[in-house]
Design a protein around this motif. Structure first.
Motif, PDB file in Angstrom:
ATOM      1  N   ASN A  29     -12.380  -6.734   5.519  1.00 56.52           N
ATOM      2  CA  ASN A  29     -13.035  -5.625   4.817  1.00 56.52           C
ATOM      3  C   ASN A  29     -14.462  -5.387   5.299  1.00 56.52           C
ATOM      4  N   LYS A  31     -15.767  -3.188   7.172  1.00 56.49           N
ATOM      5  CA  LYS A  31     -16.240  -1.800   7.176  1.00 56.49           C
ATOM      6  C   LYS A  31     -16.897  -1.424   5.847  1.00 56.49           C
ATOM      7  N   TYR A  32     -16.457  -2.077   4.758  1.00 58.06           N
ATOM      8  CA  TYR A  32     -17.068  -1.805   3.453  1.00 58.06           C
ATOM      9  C   TYR A  32     -18.330  -2.640   3.254  1.00 58.06           C
ATOM     10  N   LEU A  94     -13.714  -9.462  -0.898  1.00 58.13           N
ATOM     11  CA  LEU A  94     -12.989  -8.333  -1.479  1.00 58.13           C
ATOM     12  C   LEU A  94     -11.501  -8.673  -1.573  1.00 58.13           C
ATOM     13  N   GLY A 119     -10.162  -5.836  -5.119  1.00 55.70           N
ATOM     14  CA  GLY A 119      -9.816  -4.931  -4.029  1.00 55.70           C
ATOM     15  C   GLY A 119      -8.671  -3.994  -4.344  1.00 55.70           C
ATOM     16  N   ARG A 169     -14.411   0.824  -3.357  1.00 54.15           N
ATOM     17  CA  ARG A 169     -14.130   1.773  -2.270  1.00 54.15           C
ATOM     18  C   ARG A 169     -14.383   3.208  -2.717  1.00 54.15           C
ATOM     19  N   LEU A 172     -18.118   3.794  -2.672  1.00 54.44           N
ATOM     20  CA  LEU A 172     -18.618   3.960  -1.303  1.00 54.44           C
ATOM     21  C   LEU A 172     -18.174   5.298  -0.710  1.00 54.44           C
ATOM     22  N   ALA A 173     -16.973   5.750  -1.109  1.00 57.63           N
ATOM     23  CA  ALA A 173     -16.474   7.048  -0.644  1.00 57.63           C
ATOM     24  C   ALA A 173     -17.372   8.172  -1.163  1.00 57.63           C
ATOM     25  N   TYR A 176     -20.510   8.238   0.737  1.00 54.06           N
ATOM     26  CA  TYR A 176     -20.276   8.778   2.075  1.00 54.06           C
ATOM     27  C   TYR A 176     -20.207  10.308   2.037  1.00 54.06           C
ATOM     28  N   ASN A 267     -13.020   6.366   7.351  1.00 48.46           N
ATOM     29  CA  ASN A 267     -12.736   5.283   6.385  1.00 48.46           C
ATOM     30  C   ASN A 267     -12.338   5.780   5.009  1.00 48.46           C
ATOM     31  N   TYR A 268     -12.820   6.970   4.636  1.00 47.31           N
ATOM     32  CA  TYR A 268     -12.601   7.471   3.277  1.00 47.31           C
ATOM     33  C   TYR A 268     -11.747   8.728   3.243  1.00 47.31           C
ATOM     34  N   TYR A 271      -9.572   9.214   0.089  1.00 46.11           N
ATOM     35  CA  TYR A 271     -10.313   9.695  -1.085  1.00 46.11           C
ATOM     36  C   TYR A 271     -10.643  11.180  -0.948  1.00 46.11           C
TER      37      TYR A 271
END
Length: 273
Positions: A29, A31-32, A94, A119, A169, A172-173, A176, A267-268, A271
């Motif tokens: 994980n 990237k997060y 995570l 997670g 996630r 974070l989305a 972003y 990555n997102y 979402y």
């Protein structure tokens, strides 16, 4: 035997380890965590054999592994010794359903706190017997809601502190989207993720791929009947082997429908979709 032979494909480093204030347990994980700990001195510790690229070797490591040879698996002793030498103030993951994380956290009890971030909704934990869950143990659990505390308490899993944060996630989305000034446009009526359904079986009680097939079939039928627009979201990027397998799986099992998967763009993507 095959796992042992794979060790010789790794890079060996013969030296003492440098200290790090924070260790991220399981690099899958990254990237997060790169986003979460942007200005923090942390070390990403690979814990899965297929992802371990570098193996450290020094006197303290070898000594610890031999002294604890009968207590735990070699890899667990190796990871414990690596963490000991890095002298972190905190270890975080995570992969909250990792048995290895819990086993190692017990060794460092009252010495180094082990934090787990939820997670996903853990179907594997829900299906395990209470007896088999005694292995789980960590200091603080950043989880979705009070429901998790109620559930984990009922399962008699040892967790000292619960902090309700919702899914990391999704947070974070949102961050972003704001940073990249992405405007969400409602072009579709229904979103359906593939969830890498070509991998099967998921557990001993159900065929996961078959469940995904039924869900997709029902969704496509529902959309066709009610003239609804569907965005069928793939797990992988375009022009990758995983994307090809996802497409292949759904086209084979849903031949009467015109299946079109939307590949991952960042990555997102899920979402955003």
């Amino acid at each position: 035997m095959l796992k042992f032979l794979k060790l010789f494909t790794k890079k060996f480093i013969f030296k003492n380890l440098s200290e790090h204030k924070l260790i991220v347990f399981d690099c899958i994980n990254d990237k997060y965590f790169r986003e979460l700990f942007k200005n923090t001195d942390y070390y990403s510790l690979s814990t899965r054999l297929e992802r371990i690229e570098t193996i450290f070797i020094n006197f303290e490591l070898i000594k610890f592994i031999f002294q604890n040879f009968l207590k735990r698996k070699i890899k667990q002793n190796y990871l414990i010794s690596v963490i000991k030498q890095m002298r972190p103030k905190l270890v975080i993951t995570l992969t909250d359903n990792s048995e290895e994380f819990s086993i190692i956290s017990k060794y460092f009890d009252k010495e180094v706190p082990f934090y787990a971030i939820q997670g996903a909704n853990r179907g594997d934990i829900k299906l395990k017997r209470t007896e088999d869950l005694k292995i789980y143990n960590f200091d603080t659990f950043f989880c979705y809601s009070p429901h998790e505390k109620e559930f984990y308490t009922k399962k008699k899993i040892k967790i000292k502190n619960y902090i309700y944060t919702g899914p990391i996630r999704a947070s974070l989305a949102l961050k972003y989207f704001k940073k990249e000034r992405i405007v969400i446009k409602n072009k579709n009526d229904i979103f359906l993720p593939t969830e890498l359904s070509y991998e099967s079986p998921y557990n001993e009680f159900t065929n996961y791929s078959d469940s995904c097939k039924k869900l997709a079939e029902f969704t496509l039928s529902f959309c066709k009947k009610n003239n609804l627009k569907l965005i069928f979201c793939a797990e992988a990027e375009k022009n990758t082997e995983v994307f090809r397998k996802e497409n292949e799986f759904y086209k084979n099992v849903l031949q009467k429908y015109d299946v079109k998967l939307t590949p991952k763009a960042h990555n997102y993507s899920a979402y955003q979709n």
